[in-house]
Structure formats: structure tokens, C-alpha cells
Design an enzyme around this catalytic site. Structure first.
Site, PDB file in Angstrom:
ATOM      1  N   ALA A  66       9.104 -35.039   3.388  1.00 14.38           N
ATOM      2  CA  ALA A  66       9.166 -33.581   3.480  1.00 14.38           C
ATOM      3  C   ALA A  66       7.908 -32.991   2.863  1.00 14.38           C
ATOM      4  O   ALA A  66       7.278 -33.595   1.997  1.00 14.38           O
ATOM      5  CB  ALA A  66      10.403 -33.055   2.763  1.00 14.38           C
ATOM      6  N   SER A  67       7.547 -31.787   3.338  1.00 13.97           N
ATOM      7  CA  SER A  67       6.394 -31.086   2.797  1.00 13.97           C
ATOM      8  C   SER A  67       6.750 -29.617   2.703  1.00 13.97           C
ATOM      9  O   SER A  67       7.134 -29.001   3.700  1.00 13.97           O
ATOM     10  CB  SER A  67       5.188 -31.288   3.714  1.00 13.97           C
ATOM     11  OG  SER A  67       4.053 -30.628   3.210  1.00 13.97           O
ATOM     12  N   ALA A  68       6.664 -29.057   1.500  1.00 16.11           N
ATOM     13  CA  ALA A  68       7.056 -27.663   1.318  1.00 16.11           C
ATOM     14  C   ALA A  68       5.980 -26.910   0.540  1.00 16.11           C
ATOM     15  O   ALA A  68       4.820 -27.307   0.522  1.00 16.11           O
ATOM     16  CB  ALA A  68       8.415 -27.591   0.627  1.00 16.11           C
ATOM     17  N   GLN A 107       4.865 -32.209  -2.027  1.00 17.17           N
ATOM     18  CA  GLN A 107       5.119 -33.071  -0.886  1.00 17.17           C
ATOM     19  C   GLN A 107       5.863 -34.302  -1.398  1.00 17.17           C
ATOM     20  O   GLN A 107       5.577 -34.789  -2.489  1.00 17.17           O
ATOM     21  CB  GLN A 107       3.792 -33.464  -0.262  1.00 17.17           C
ATOM     22  CG  GLN A 107       3.885 -34.161   1.081  1.00 17.17           C
ATOM     23  CD  GLN A 107       2.565 -34.081   1.829  1.00 17.17           C
ATOM     24  OE1 GLN A 107       2.095 -32.993   2.143  1.00 17.17           O
ATOM     25  NE2 GLN A 107       1.967 -35.223   2.106  1.00 17.17           N
ATOM     26  N   ASP A 113      17.789 -21.029  -5.698  1.00 14.66           N
ATOM     27  CA  ASP A 113      16.999 -21.008  -4.461  1.00 14.66           C
ATOM     28  C   ASP A 113      17.642 -21.973  -3.462  1.00 14.66           C
ATOM     29  O   ASP A 113      17.018 -22.925  -3.007  1.00 14.66           O
ATOM     30  CB  ASP A 113      15.554 -21.424  -4.781  1.00 14.66           C
ATOM     31  CG  ASP A 113      14.625 -21.222  -3.595  1.00 14.66           C
ATOM     32  OD1 ASP A 113      14.978 -20.456  -2.690  1.00 14.66           O
ATOM     33  OD2 ASP A 113      13.544 -21.831  -3.595  1.00 14.66           O
TER      34      ASP A 113
END
Length: 279
Positions: free
Chosen positions: A117-119, A123, A275
Site C-alpha cells: 500500500a502507498s498513502a 509506504q 481517522d
């Protein structure tokens, strides 16, 4: 002298960041004027992704707020949750080796160059420790903290001007919300604190007799302020009901357990996840 040099460098970086921001917005505006006109939600999402960390986080807020934003925007910004453009692997390698003080091959048995995943801030890559344990490595993006400070100071300044020009907006305390977001995101840049939260949450679950949930244990020997190595969990998103049914005979009960865990943390834990993303 050192503090003066540091101030000068941070000021220069801040100025470059503002120029970068104006450049991205200008390019997107020029493309629109020249006829490259994707749907507005898609245009806004790609602009946010090009602007980086801060704006990707704002995109995540849009994706997680269907009661506030139109459906087409919420759906488009779902891509900001864990599918932002990934960093090249050499950045990941350099950060890990710099933070942990050794070569990647010495530290881990295996690290997958393709991210899970990359946010906005980090990462995530799958890996194995030398003892064969499956882990994931969360690696902070380069220069994130400086970008956050610059972007939020810019947004705060713009919000204050807007509030002065339109006094009715000051009731919504836009600048106050921006200050809170900045403080929260800067805390997210401290992975030692996050590792402590993982440990504390497992203690909370044990103390409340909750056997339906668990948090991954951090590997402190492979963790710093910018690199977090933790136990790997294999699972599926709670939002994909068809896949979830393959793993449990009671998907509704699983969802209820997740909600009950979150609400109990809200009421009884020293901290809670503010969040919450879909899945």
C-alpha cells in the site's frame, strides 16, 4: 549559527514547496484550458495526488466523509486511501538503511520491492525477518514533516484571509480545523509513538477481555521514528462482503465486533483511532 542555518534551510524549502504547489495547480489549470477535461472529481483527485502528502490526507478525509461530500467525490477519493502513486524502491531502501544503520540484506531475509500500500505519509512493504517471521515495514516518505509544516501554514494563512474577507465563515473555525489537522498529522510522523500505541492497544484489549480483536506487535529492533516494522496480519477488507464470507460464517458478527471494539476504545482507552477508513 546552526539554528540560523537551519532556519534559512527550512525557509528555502518552504519557499520551494509553495512554488511547487503553485506550479502543480498552474499545470492542471493549463491542461483544463487546453481541453484536457476529465470529470471534476478525477481532476481534483489527480491534483491532490500531485501535490502530495497534505492534500492526499485531505483526499482521504473526503473519501471517509460520505455524509459531507457528494457520492462521486467520495468514490473517486477512495483511491487516496491506499493506492496513491508509489515511491521508487530505492527511496525505501535508502530510508531503511539510513534509519537502521545496516544494509537491507543484513536486516531482513526478504523485502518485497512492490508495495502492499502507498498513502499520504508512508509506504508499506511485505518482508521477512532473518528468523523467518512475516512482517510489514512502514516507511515514511522523504521530507514529509517539512512538507506538512509548509502546506498547513500556507492553508492556515489562506483560511485566515478567507475568514477576514467573509466574516460569516469564521463561525466554522476553518483555521482552527486546519491547526488540529496539522497537529494530528505531525504526530503520525513519529513511528516510535505509533509502535507504543500498538503495544498499548493490545494491553487495552487484554484488560477489557476482548478476544475478538488484536493489533500487530511492533518489532522494536527494526523500528525508528521513520521506519516501523511490525507483525504481518493476512486478511481481507471488511467492506468486501463476498470475500469476507469465505473467511467467516458470520460476517455481520465480524462487523459488529469491529464496531464494538472501536466504540469501547472511544470510551475506555487512552486514545482512539480518529481517522477510520473504509475497510
Amino acid at each position: 549559527e546552526r539554528s540560523g542555518l537551519s532556519l534559512a534551510l527550512n525557509t528555502a524549502r518552504g519557499g520551494l514547496r509553495i512554488l511547487e504547489t503553485l506550479g502543480v495547480v498552474g499545470r492542471q489549470g493549463l491542461g483544463w484550458a487546453l481541453g484536457d477535461r476529465p470529470p471534476v472529481p478525477a481532476l481534483l483527485r489527480t491534483t491532490f495526488e500531485s501535490l502530495g502528502t497534505t492534500y492526499i490526507k485531505l483526499g482521504q478525509f473526503i473519501a471517509s466523509s460520505p455524509s459531507i461530500f457528494p457520492e462521486e467525490y467520495v468514490e473517486e477519493f477512495q483511491r487516496c486511501l491506499d493506492r496513491t502513486p508509489p515511491l521508487p524502491f530505492h527511496y525505501i531502501r535508502e530510508t531503511i538503511e539510513s534509519e537502521l544503520g545496516d544494509s537491507l540484506e543484513t536486516l531482513y531475509q526478504f523485502v518485497d520491492p512492490k508495495p502492499l500500500a502507498s498513502a499520504s505519509i508512508a509506504q508499506v512493504h511485505a518482508a521477512k525477518l532473518k528468523n523467518g517471521q512475516d512482517v510489514v515495514i512502514k516507511v515514511q516518505r522523504p521530507g514529509v514533516k517539512n512538507v506538512l509544516l509548509t502546506d498547513f501554514n500556507f492553508l492556515y494563512f489562506a483560511a485566515r484571509i478567507t475568514e477576514r474577507l467573509a466574516p460569516g465563515l469564521s463561525r466554522s473555525a476553518i483555521s482552527g480545523v486546519i491547526e488540529e489537522l496539522q497537529a494530528g498529522m505531525l504526530e503520525e510522523c513519529d513511528f516510535i509513538k505509533e509502535a507504543g500505541n500498538l503495544k498499548a492497544f493490545n494491553v487495552f484489549l487484554r484488560d477489557t477481555g476482548n478476544s475478538q480483536a488484536i493489533a500487530p506487535e511492533p518489532v522494536m529492533s527494526h523500528t525508528t521514528g521513520k521506519v516501523l516494522t511490525m507483525e504481518r496480519f493476512f486478511g481481507v477488507p471488511l467492506t468486501d462482503m463476498n470475500v469476507l464470507k469465505k473467511y467467516t460464517d458470520d460476517p455481520a458478527g465480524t462487523l459488529i465486533s469491529a464496531l464494538n471494539t472501536w466504540f469501547s476504545s472511544l470510551m475506555l482507552c487512552d486514545f482512539f483511532h480518529a481517522d477510520v477508513h473504509a475497510g
